[in-house]
Design a protein around this motif. Structure first.
Motif, PDB file in Angstrom:
ATOM      1  N   TRP A 176      30.486  49.867  45.799  1.00 39.23           N
ATOM      2  CA  TRP A 176      30.842  50.421  44.501  1.00 39.23           C
ATOM      3  C   TRP A 176      29.974  49.840  43.384  1.00 39.23           C
ATOM      4  O   TRP A 176      29.616  48.665  43.404  1.00 39.23           O
ATOM      5  CB  TRP A 176      32.311  50.136  44.199  1.00 39.23           C
ATOM      6  N   LYS A 177      29.676  50.700  42.408  1.00 40.38           N
ATOM      7  CA  LYS A 177      28.959  50.277  41.215  1.00 40.38           C
ATOM      8  C   LYS A 177      29.774  50.685  39.992  1.00 40.38           C
ATOM      9  O   LYS A 177      30.503  51.675  40.020  1.00 40.38           O
ATOM     10  CB  LYS A 177      27.572  50.916  41.153  1.00 40.38           C
ATOM     11  N   GLU A 178      29.622  49.934  38.922  1.00 36.77           N
ATOM     12  CA  GLU A 178      30.392  50.209  37.719  1.00 36.77           C
ATOM     13  C   GLU A 178      29.573  50.997  36.710  1.00 36.77           C
ATOM     14  O   GLU A 178      28.386  50.719  36.503  1.00 36.77           O
ATOM     15  CB  GLU A 178      30.870  48.910  37.075  1.00 36.77           C
ATOM     16  N   LEU A 179      30.201  51.985  36.096  1.00 40.02           N
ATOM     17  CA  LEU A 179      29.636  52.633  34.921  1.00 40.02           C
ATOM     18  C   LEU A 179      30.102  51.808  33.725  1.00 40.02           C
ATOM     19  O   LEU A 179      31.281  51.821  33.374  1.00 40.02           O
ATOM     20  CB  LEU A 179      30.134  54.075  34.807  1.00 40.02           C
ATOM     21  N   LEU A 201      34.962  58.362  42.906  1.00 38.93           N
ATOM     22  CA  LEU A 201      35.178  57.686  41.629  1.00 38.93           C
ATOM     23  C   LEU A 201      36.446  56.848  41.734  1.00 38.93           C
ATOM     24  O   LEU A 201      37.425  57.265  42.354  1.00 38.93           O
ATOM     25  CB  LEU A 201      35.347  58.688  40.489  1.00 38.93           C
ATOM     26  N   PHE A 202      36.405  55.677  41.135  1.00 32.32           N
ATOM     27  CA  PHE A 202      37.528  54.743  41.139  1.00 32.32           C
ATOM     28  C   PHE A 202      37.883  54.467  39.677  1.00 32.32           C
ATOM     29  O   PHE A 202      37.071  53.923  38.925  1.00 32.32           O
ATOM     30  CB  PHE A 202      37.089  53.445  41.828  1.00 32.32           C
ATOM     31  N   THR A 203      39.062  54.890  39.226  1.00 33.15           N
ATOM     32  CA  THR A 203      39.470  54.555  37.864  1.00 33.15           C
ATOM     33  C   THR A 203      39.674  53.056  37.762  1.00 33.15           C
ATOM     34  O   THR A 203      40.064  52.396  38.725  1.00 33.15           O
ATOM     35  CB  THR A 203      40.768  55.277  37.464  1.00 33.15           C
ATOM     36  N   SER A 204      39.413  52.509  36.577  1.00 27.97           N
ATOM     37  CA  SER A 204      39.407  51.063  36.453  1.00 27.97           C
ATOM     38  C   SER A 204      39.756  50.638  35.033  1.00 27.97           C
ATOM     39  O   SER A 204      39.664  51.428  34.089  1.00 27.97           O
ATOM     40  CB  SER A 204      38.012  50.529  36.828  1.00 27.97           C
ATOM     41  N   ALA A 247      43.068  44.616  29.014  1.00 26.24           N
ATOM     42  CA  ALA A 247      43.525  46.001  29.122  1.00 26.24           C
ATOM     43  C   ALA A 247      43.585  46.750  27.789  1.00 26.24           C
ATOM     44  O   ALA A 247      44.223  47.795  27.703  1.00 26.24           O
ATOM     45  CB  ALA A 247      44.885  46.072  29.819  1.00 26.24           C
ATOM     46  N   ASP A 248      42.935  46.245  26.761  1.00 27.41           N
ATOM     47  CA  ASP A 248      42.962  46.940  25.481  1.00 27.41           C
ATOM     48  C   ASP A 248      41.693  47.742  25.220  1.00 27.41           C
ATOM     49  O   ASP A 248      41.580  48.419  24.193  1.00 27.41           O
ATOM     50  CB  ASP A 248      43.206  45.955  24.334  1.00 27.41           C
ATOM     51  N   SER A 249      40.719  47.676  26.128  1.00 25.89           N
ATOM     52  CA  SER A 249      39.458  48.387  25.889  1.00 25.89           C
ATOM     53  C   SER A 249      39.516  49.836  26.345  1.00 25.89           C
ATOM     54  O   SER A 249      39.039  50.734  25.648  1.00 25.89           O
ATOM     55  CB  SER A 249      38.293  47.662  26.573  1.00 25.89           C
ATOM     56  N   GLY A 250      40.087  50.102  27.530  1.00 22.93           N
ATOM     57  CA  GLY A 250      40.260  51.477  27.950  1.00 22.93           C
ATOM     58  C   GLY A 250      39.750  51.816  29.330  1.00 22.93           C
ATOM     59  O   GLY A 250      39.503  50.938  30.163  1.00 22.93           O
ATOM     60  N   LEU A 251      39.566  53.124  29.555  1.00 20.76           N
ATOM     61  CA  LEU A 251      39.265  53.675  30.876  1.00 20.76           C
ATOM     62  C   LEU A 251      37.822  53.427  31.284  1.00 20.76           C
ATOM     63  O   LEU A 251      36.887  53.765  30.554  1.00 20.76           O
ATOM     64  CB  LEU A 251      39.539  55.180  30.875  1.00 20.76           C
ATOM     65  N   ARG A 252      37.655  52.886  32.477  1.00 22.48           N
ATOM     66  CA  ARG A 252      36.349  52.686  33.096  1.00 22.48           C
ATOM     67  C   ARG A 252      36.306  53.431  34.419  1.00 22.48           C
ATOM     68  O   ARG A 252      37.343  53.826  34.958  1.00 22.48           O
ATOM     69  CB  ARG A 252      36.082  51.192  33.346  1.00 22.48           C
ATOM     70  N   PHE A 253      35.108  53.561  34.974  1.00 22.29           N
ATOM     71  CA  PHE A 253      34.940  54.157  36.294  1.00 22.29           C
ATOM     72  C   PHE A 253      33.990  53.320  37.141  1.00 22.29           C
ATOM     73  O   PHE A 253      32.998  52.783  36.649  1.00 22.29           O
ATOM     74  CB  PHE A 253      34.355  55.573  36.212  1.00 22.29           C
ATOM     75  N   LEU A 254      34.313  53.231  38.436  1.00 20.50           N
ATOM     76  CA  LEU A 254      33.366  52.799  39.455  1.00 20.50           C
ATOM     77  C   LEU A 254      32.974  54.046  40.243  1.00 20.50           C
ATOM     78  O   LEU A 254      33.713  55.021  40.275  1.00 20.50           O
ATOM     79  CB  LEU A 254      33.995  51.789  40.415  1.00 20.50           C
TER      80      LEU A 254
END
Length: 313
Positions: free
Chosen positions: A52-55, A29-32, A37-44
């Motif tokens: 890599w794929k994005e959630l 998992l890659f934090t993203s 930068a106001d939307s929040g935490l994402r993961f690849l």
């Protein structure tokens, strides 16, 4: 007929065994985050650390700090299984960092704003906090970059962009050791990550933030808190930042944001002395910004996919 049944039974057993083995393997998992930068935490996520794929989902929206942004999210898991997250909450005029914890990376504790530089009233910022769990001292180390104008000699960069690295330690994220200087390499430095190769063998990956350099290098120590020495030569192009390393097999992959080229780069190394650029071999979704990589099991990934409305393995 009987032979045919045996054959298909064998195929089924092999398939089930393969599926079971595959599902037991860990994934990356890659934090993203995405600008602004106001939307929040994402993961690849990735099965091989190359592709890599994005959630496409926000797992935590920033609520603390005056600017209420989330940049540079860093996650480390404690021995109790709890995931701890820290992040940058503001570009400037912010002496603190964001913090939250989770058991599953989906449901998060109330966010906190930890004033890590409250003891230095002239501090301009607290950038890119990075978490490292010290399994020898049984504590977390948080390292970040701050500028205190006129505290250190500087190069071409502005006085309010002359960073050094600072740190604090904690065992419970309730009490913290007094913040102290972590590294003064005699140049402006940001975006640092501690890596452990073996007992008493540590590597610090960092960005030389001086002008005109702005590239990535490493240094070495026998203790995660240093002192660090034997600084390498830069091994990325200029205008590189946000390095993040993960061990994949016998290799270490160091990802970085090649921000002038507007793409993510990567180098491969085994000894942190020789580096091979593998940017053309990795596939990272457009828009991904500075994060850290860690491993989870397939079950955890599938729950994240379910939360994001994506198909599971």
């Amino acid at each position: 007929m009987l032979q045919g049944i045996k054959y298909y039974t064998l195929i089924l057993l092999v398939t089930l065994a393969f599926t079971s083995c595959r599902s037991a393997k860990s994934v990356y998992l890659f934090t993203s985050f995405h600008e602004p930068a106001d939307s929040g935490l994402r993961f690849l996520y990735s099965y091989d650390a190359y592709h890599w794929k994005e959630l496409n989902h926000i797992f935590l929206k920033p609520q603390v700090g005056e600017a209420k942004i989330m940049r540079d999210p860093s996650i480390a898991q404690g021995p109790d299984g709890i995931y701890h997250l820290v992040w940058t909450t503001g570009w400037k005029n912010d002496k603190g960092i964001g913090y939250a914890s989770s058991k599953d990376l989906i449901h998060w504790s109330a966010e906190q704003h930890i004033e890590v530089m409250a003891n230095e009233p002239e501090t301009v910022n607290a950038w890119a906090p990075e978490l490292f769990y010290d399994d020898e001292q049984k504590q977390f180390i948080i390292v970040w970059a701050s500028t205190i104008p006129f505290r250190f000699p500087k190069g071409q960069e502005d006085e309010r962009n002359n960073h050094r690295l600072y740190y604090t330690t904690t065992k419970d994220f309730k009490t913290f050791s007094p913040s102290k200087l972590f590294l003064d390499p005699q140049f402006s430095v940001i975006d640092a990550q501690i890596l452990k190769r073996a007992k008493s063998d540590y590597v610090l990956v960092m960005k030389d933030n001086t002008r005109p350099n702005r590239n990535i290098l490493v240094a070495f120590a026998t203790n995660p808190l240093g002192p660090y020495h034997n600084y390498s030569k830069p091994f990325t192009e200029n205008f590189s930042e946000g390095p993040c390393a993960i061990k994949a097999g016998d290799d270490w992959i160091i990802y970085y944001d090649s921000y002038q080229a507007k793409r993510y780069g990567a180098v491969l190394t085994r000894d942190f002395k020789t580096f091979k650029n593998i940017t053309d071999e990795v596939d990272i979704p457009k828009g991904h910004k500075h994060g850290t990589v860690f491993k989870v099991d397939r079950k955890t990934l599938n729950k994240l996919k379910e939360a994001a409305g994506a198909s599971k393995d």
